[in-house]
Design a protein around this motif. Sequence first.
Motif, mmCIF file in Angstrom:
data_model
loop_
_atom_site.group_PDB
_atom_site.id
_atom_site.type_symbol
_atom_site.label_atom_id
_atom_site.label_comp_id
_atom_site.label_asym_id
_atom_site.label_seq_id
_atom_site.Cartn_x
_atom_site.Cartn_y
_atom_site.Cartn_z
ATOM 1 N N PHE A 1 -1.341 25.280 159.830
ATOM 2 C CA PHE A 1 0.022 25.710 159.565
ATOM 3 C C PHE A 1 0.977 24.679 160.143
ATOM 4 O O PHE A 1 0.791 24.211 161.265
ATOM 5 N N SER A 2 1.980 24.282 159.382
ATOM 6 C CA SER A 2 2.971 23.337 159.902
ATOM 7 C C SER A 2 4.345 23.620 159.298
ATOM 8 O O SER A 2 4.462 24.122 158.190
ATOM 9 N N ILE A 3 5.365 23.285 160.074
ATOM 10 C CA ILE A 3 6.753 23.378 159.616
ATOM 11 C C ILE A 3 7.377 22.013 159.845
ATOM 12 O O ILE A 3 7.405 21.520 160.965
ATOM 13 N N GLY A 4 7.842 21.388 158.775
ATOM 14 C CA GLY A 4 8.426 20.051 158.881
ATOM 15 C C GLY A 4 7.349 19.005 159.074
ATOM 16 O O GLY A 4 6.162 19.275 158.981
ATOM 17 N N GLY A 5 7.766 17.787 159.318
ATOM 18 C CA GLY A 5 6.789 16.738 159.541
ATOM 19 C C GLY A 5 7.377 15.348 159.416
ATOM 20 O O GLY A 5 8.581 15.165 159.260
ATOM 21 N N LEU A 6 6.492 14.369 159.505
ATOM 22 C CA LEU A 6 6.830 12.959 159.359
ATOM 23 C C LEU A 6 6.243 12.446 158.063
ATOM 24 O O LEU A 6 5.200 12.918 157.626
ATOM 25 N N GLY A 7 6.869 11.451 157.476
ATOM 26 C CA GLY A 7 6.320 10.896 156.241
ATOM 27 C C GLY A 7 6.777 9.482 155.999
ATOM 28 O O GLY A 7 7.762 9.015 156.573
ATOM 29 N N TYR A 8 6.035 8.793 155.161
ATOM 30 C CA TYR A 8 6.380 7.448 154.734
ATOM 31 C C TYR A 8 6.093 7.372 153.244
ATOM 32 O O TYR A 8 5.053 7.833 152.787
ATOM 33 N N GLU A 9 7.019 6.820 152.500
ATOM 34 C CA GLU A 9 6.881 6.753 151.049
ATOM 35 C C GLU A 9 7.204 5.343 150.592
ATOM 36 O O GLU A 9 8.137 4.713 151.078
ATOM 37 N N VAL B 1 11.789 12.157 158.372
ATOM 38 C CA VAL B 1 11.447 13.268 159.247
ATOM 39 C C VAL B 1 12.179 14.482 158.709
ATOM 40 O O VAL B 1 13.360 14.401 158.392
ATOM 41 N N ASN B 2 11.474 15.574 158.546
ATOM 42 C CA ASN B 2 12.161 16.795 158.124
ATOM 43 C C ASN B 2 11.757 17.939 159.047
ATOM 44 O O ASN B 2 10.595 18.194 159.282
ATOM 45 N N PHE B 3 12.734 18.581 159.610
ATOM 46 C CA PHE B 3 12.509 19.698 160.522
ATOM 47 C C PHE B 3 12.834 21.003 159.809
ATOM 48 O O PHE B 3 13.988 21.262 159.484
ATOM 49 N N GLY B 4 11.827 21.795 159.543
ATOM 50 C CA GLY B 4 12.038 23.104 158.953
ATOM 51 C C GLY B 4 12.290 23.122 157.466
ATOM 52 O O GLY B 4 12.556 24.164 156.907
ATOM 53 N N LYS B 5 12.247 21.965 156.798
ATOM 54 C CA LYS B 5 12.512 21.943 155.357
ATOM 55 C C LYS B 5 11.275 22.245 154.535
ATOM 56 O O LYS B 5 11.378 22.608 153.376
ATOM 57 N N THR B 6 10.089 22.054 155.107
ATOM 58 C CA THR B 6 8.854 22.331 154.384
ATOM 59 C C THR B 6 7.934 23.195 155.238
ATOM 60 O O THR B 6 7.938 23.114 156.453
#
Length: 51
Positions: free
Chosen positions: A9-17, A37-42
């Motif tokens: 289970f996770s809320i938000g995260g880090l990403g590279y595109e 970085v998105n906090f609480g968006k996903t």
Amino acid sequence: MKKGFGLNFSIGGLGYETLSYDLDDEGYDSDYSKFFVNFGKTVNIGISKNF
């Protein structure tokens, strides 16, 4: 859960595109990349199996 299985289970995260485009209208190759970085968006929920 049961032996060898896990609940993820996770809320938000880090990403590279990164995206790479071949020739545009003017004959140039285009590259696009971003780090985000998105906090609480996903919200992600998953199940994993450990071997």
